[in-house]
Design a protein around this motif. Structure first.
Motif, PDB file in Angstrom:
ATOM      1  N   ASN A 126      37.390  43.307  73.140  1.00  0.00           N
ATOM      2  CA  ASN A 126      37.350  41.843  73.215  1.00  0.00           C
ATOM      3  C   ASN A 126      37.624  41.271  71.826  1.00  0.00           C
ATOM      4  O   ASN A 126      36.717  40.997  71.059  1.00  0.00           O
ATOM      5  CB  ASN A 126      35.992  41.379  73.737  1.00  0.00           C
ATOM      6  CG  ASN A 126      35.960  39.883  74.017  1.00  0.00           C
ATOM      7  OD1 ASN A 126      36.743  39.107  73.461  1.00  0.00           O
ATOM      8  ND2 ASN A 126      35.049  39.471  74.877  1.00  0.00           N
ATOM      9  N   ARG A 127      38.892  41.115  71.516  1.00  0.00           N
ATOM     10  CA  ARG A 127      39.276  40.675  70.169  1.00  0.00           C
ATOM     11  C   ARG A 127      38.837  39.243  69.878  1.00  0.00           C
ATOM     12  O   ARG A 127      38.643  38.885  68.702  1.00  0.00           O
ATOM     13  CB  ARG A 127      40.784  40.788  69.972  1.00  0.00           C
ATOM     14  CG  ARG A 127      41.389  42.148  70.279  1.00  0.00           C
ATOM     15  CD  ARG A 127      40.600  43.308  69.708  1.00  0.00           C
ATOM     16  NE  ARG A 127      40.475  43.295  68.253  1.00  0.00           N
ATOM     17  CZ  ARG A 127      39.903  44.270  67.561  1.00  0.00           C
ATOM     18  NH1 ARG A 127      39.392  45.313  68.181  1.00  0.00           N
ATOM     19  NH2 ARG A 127      39.817  44.193  66.250  1.00  0.00           N
ATOM     20  N   GLU A 128      38.654  38.431  70.906  1.00  0.00           N
ATOM     21  CA  GLU A 128      38.192  37.060  70.684  1.00  0.00           C
ATOM     22  C   GLU A 128      36.816  37.059  70.035  1.00  0.00           C
ATOM     23  O   GLU A 128      36.564  36.305  69.091  1.00  0.00           O
ATOM     24  CB  GLU A 128      38.166  36.294  72.010  1.00  0.00           C
ATOM     25  CG  GLU A 128      37.651  34.869  71.908  1.00  0.00           C
ATOM     26  CD  GLU A 128      38.525  33.958  71.069  1.00  0.00           C
ATOM     27  OE1 GLU A 128      37.999  32.944  70.575  1.00  0.00           O
ATOM     28  OE2 GLU A 128      39.721  34.255  70.898  1.00  0.00           O
ATOM     29  N   LYS A 129      35.923  37.913  70.534  1.00  0.00           N
ATOM     30  CA  LYS A 129      34.575  37.965  69.967  1.00  0.00           C
ATOM     31  C   LYS A 129      34.544  38.621  68.590  1.00  0.00           C
ATOM     32  O   LYS A 129      33.599  38.429  67.822  1.00  0.00           O
ATOM     33  CB  LYS A 129      33.642  38.709  70.920  1.00  0.00           C
ATOM     34  CG  LYS A 129      33.250  37.885  72.134  1.00  0.00           C
ATOM     35  CD  LYS A 129      31.999  38.421  72.784  1.00  0.00           C
ATOM     36  CE  LYS A 129      31.494  37.459  73.850  1.00  0.00           C
ATOM     37  NZ  LYS A 129      30.233  37.908  74.453  1.00  0.00           N
ATOM     38  N   LEU A 130      35.570  39.397  68.286  1.00  0.00           N
ATOM     39  CA  LEU A 130      35.595  40.111  67.005  1.00  0.00           C
ATOM     40  C   LEU A 130      36.448  39.404  65.954  1.00  0.00           C
ATOM     41  O   LEU A 130      36.570  39.897  64.831  1.00  0.00           O
ATOM     42  CB  LEU A 130      36.140  41.529  67.225  1.00  0.00           C
ATOM     43  CG  LEU A 130      35.382  42.399  68.236  1.00  0.00           C
ATOM     44  CD1 LEU A 130      36.039  43.764  68.337  1.00  0.00           C
ATOM     45  CD2 LEU A 130      33.913  42.532  67.852  1.00  0.00           C
ATOM     46  N   LYS A 131      37.020  38.260  66.305  1.00  0.00           N
ATOM     47  CA  LYS A 131      38.003  37.644  65.409  1.00  0.00           C
ATOM     48  C   LYS A 131      37.405  37.210  64.067  1.00  0.00           C
ATOM     49  O   LYS A 131      38.114  37.246  63.044  1.00  0.00           O
ATOM     50  CB  LYS A 131      38.685  36.459  66.096  1.00  0.00           C
ATOM     51  CG  LYS A 131      37.774  35.267  66.389  1.00  0.00           C
ATOM     52  CD  LYS A 131      38.559  34.163  67.096  1.00  0.00           C
ATOM     53  CE  LYS A 131      37.702  32.944  67.364  1.00  0.00           C
ATOM     54  NZ  LYS A 131      38.470  31.872  68.064  1.00  0.00           N
ATOM     55  N   TYR A 132      36.138  36.824  64.043  1.00  0.00           N
ATOM     56  CA  TYR A 132      35.547  36.392  62.775  1.00  0.00           C
ATOM     57  C   TYR A 132      35.342  37.582  61.837  1.00  0.00           C
ATOM     58  O   TYR A 132      35.591  37.486  60.634  1.00  0.00           O
ATOM     59  CB  TYR A 132      34.229  35.652  63.035  1.00  0.00           C
ATOM     60  CG  TYR A 132      34.415  34.396  63.855  1.00  0.00           C
ATOM     61  CD1 TYR A 132      34.934  33.245  63.278  1.00  0.00           C
ATOM     62  CD2 TYR A 132      34.105  34.375  65.209  1.00  0.00           C
ATOM     63  CE1 TYR A 132      35.137  32.090  64.025  1.00  0.00           C
ATOM     64  CE2 TYR A 132      34.292  33.233  65.969  1.00  0.00           C
ATOM     65  CZ  TYR A 132      34.820  32.091  65.374  1.00  0.00           C
ATOM     66  OH  TYR A 132      35.022  30.961  66.128  1.00  0.00           O
ATOM     67  N   LEU A 133      34.900  38.711  62.389  1.00  0.00           N
ATOM     68  CA  LEU A 133      34.775  39.921  61.590  1.00  0.00           C
ATOM     69  C   LEU A 133      36.144  40.415  61.148  1.00  0.00           C
ATOM     70  O   LEU A 133      36.328  40.821  59.989  1.00  0.00           O
ATOM     71  CB  LEU A 133      34.049  41.005  62.390  1.00  0.00           C
ATOM     72  CG  LEU A 133      32.558  40.775  62.663  1.00  0.00           C
ATOM     73  CD1 LEU A 133      32.035  41.834  63.621  1.00  0.00           C
ATOM     74  CD2 LEU A 133      31.754  40.796  61.370  1.00  0.00           C
TER      75      LEU A 133
END
Length: 354
Positions: free
Chosen positions: A43-50
Motif C-alpha cells: 500500500n504505497r499510499e500509506k507509505l508515501k510519507y516515509l
C-alpha cells in the motif's frame, strides 16, 4: 553496558504510526538503515510519507509485513538487527471490546515481538514504547504517591477493563516485557514512558488521540467551556529522540518518564488562543466540575462519571529528571509544540477558521 553497532539495521515496529514515523525519520536523517513492520507493504499510499523522507535522507528503509497478533510475523524484519524499537500498540480512547481491541494487541503483540527477539541471536537491546499510563491510572492516584508525583518506581494498580482500559493495556504490556527479559541474558530492555504526546508528525492526516484532542480544542467542540483535565504533555520529537538515545546509550537501563510539561486542556487552549487569536474557536471559560460530571456522559459515553471524579481539576505532576540525566533529553517550550502541531492541522485543512 550494551554497545549497538550503528552500521546494523534498526527495526522499528508499527512504521505508519505517529511516533514511529518521527523515530524513523530521525534514524534516516542520521544515515541509519531501518527495517519497519507495516500491515501492507504494497500500500504505497500509506507509505508515501516515509518514502518521501527516505528519498531525501542518507538512510535506507525496508518494509516487512507483520501484524501484532501474528506470532511468526516479526522474525524476517528482525534478521540482522541489534536494536529493536517496539512502538506498535493501539491508542484508542473508546472501543467496543477493550480486551479484544486494546489489551490483546498490546500484550500479545509485545509477547510476539519479544519471542522473535528471543529467536534472533543478533538482537542485543529492545526499546519499548510504554506510557505514563503504566505508572498511574487516574490523577487521583498521583495524590497518594511520594511527593505527589509520578516516578519510574511506581506502577498503575487502579485501571481495569471497565475503567481506563487503555491504561490497563499499557501496564500489562510493559509488565509482560519485563517478565520476558528476566528469562534470558542475551538482550536487555529499556522502556520509554511518555505522557500525552503532541507535536507535528510526518503525516498531517494521521488519526489518533493526539490529533483528535488538538482538533477538538480548536474546532469549537470546547468553545462553550473547557473541562479542567490536567495532563502531562511531551513533544513527539523529544519522545523519538529518547527512543534513539535509549537504543544507542550503552548504559541505558530501566524505565524513563518522558513528560515535558504538567499542563491541561485549559492552559493548552489559552496558549493556542494567545498565538492564533480569535481566528479559531478556542474555548475561554472553564466548565465547573459538577457540570462535566453531570452532562459529560451524555455528550461522550467514554467520559464516565468515575473518570470525571478521579481526574477533572486534580493536578498531574511527573518527575522527568531521569530522562534528562540518563538520555540527555531537552524539553522544548509547550507553546512551540502546540502551535507547530496546530499549524499542521490548519495546513492540512483539518480545522477551519471561526
Amino acid at each position: 553496558m550494551t554497545e549497538i553497532n550503528p552500521d546494523k539495521p534498526v527495526l522499528v515496529t508499527g512504521g505508519t504510526g505517529y511516533l514511529a514515523g518521527v523515530i524513523i525519520a530521525s534514524l534516516l536523517e542520521k544515515g541509519r538503515d531501518v527495517h519497519t513492520t507495516v500491515r501492507d507493504p504494497d500500500n504505497r499510499e500509506k507509505l508515501k510519507y516515509l518514502d518521501a523522507i527516505a528519498a531525501e535522507t542518507p538512510g535506507s528503509i525496508r518494509y516487512f509485513k507483520a501484524d501484532l497478533l501474528d506470532a511468526d510475523g516479526f522474525a524476517p524484519a528482525m534478521a540482522g538487527c541489534e536494536l529493536v524499537i517496539h512502538t506498535a500498540s493501539p491508542f484508542i480512547a473508546h472501543v467496543e471490546d477493550p480486551q479484544r481491541d486494546l489489551v490483546d494487541p498490546a500484550v500479545k503483540g509485545t509477547r510476539n515481538v519479544l519471542a522473535a527477539v528471543d529467536a534472533t541471536d543478533t538482537v542485543k537491546r529492545v526499546v519499548l514504547t510504554s506510557s505514563c499510563a503504566a505508572i498511574y491510572g487516574d490523577n487521583s492516584d498521583i495524590a497518594g504517591m511520594p511527593d505527589r508525583k509520578l516516578t519510574e518506581a511506581v506502577w498503575n494498580t487502579t485501571s481495569s477493563l471497565s475503567h481506563q482500559a487503555y491504561s490497563l493495556s499499557k501496564t500489562l504490556a510493559e509488565k509482560a516485557a519485563w517478565e520476558m527479559v528476566e528469562g534470558q541474558s542475551r538482550w536487555d530492555l529499556v522502556t520509554i514512558n511518555p505522557s500525552f504526546i503532541l507535536g507535528p508528525g510526518i503525516n498531517p492526516h494521521a488519526s489518533g488521540e493526539s490529533y483528535a484532542i488538538l482538533t477538538q480544542i480548536g474546532n469549537g467542540t470546547m468553545a462553550a467551556g473547557i473541562p479542567d483535565f490536567r495532563i502531562g504533555a511531551v513533544d513527539v520529537r523529544e519522545v523519538a529522540a529518547a527512543h534513539i538515545a535509549a537504543g544507542f546509550t550503552p548504559q541505558a537501563e530501566g524505565r524513563h518518564i518522558l513528560s515535558g510539561h504538567d499542563t491541561g486542556f485549559v492552559e493548552m487552549s489559552a496558549l493556542l488562543r494567545g498565538h492564533f487569536g480569535s481566528t479559531y474557536k478556542f474555548g475561554k471559560s472553564t466548565l465547573p466540575k459538577f457540570m462535566v460530571w453531570l452532562v459529560g456522559p451524555m455528550i461522550n459515553p467514554g467520559l464516565t462519571r468515575t473518570m470525571v471524579s478521579r481526574n477533572v481539576g486534580i493536578p498531574f505532576l511527573a518527575d522527568n529528571s531521569k530522562s534528562r540525566s540518563a538520555l540527555g533529553v531537552t524539553y522544548r517550550p509547550l507553546t512551540e509544540t502546540l502551535t507547530e502541531h496546530f499549524q499542521q492541522l490548519i495546513d492540512a485543512g483539518r480545522v477551519k477558521p471561526a
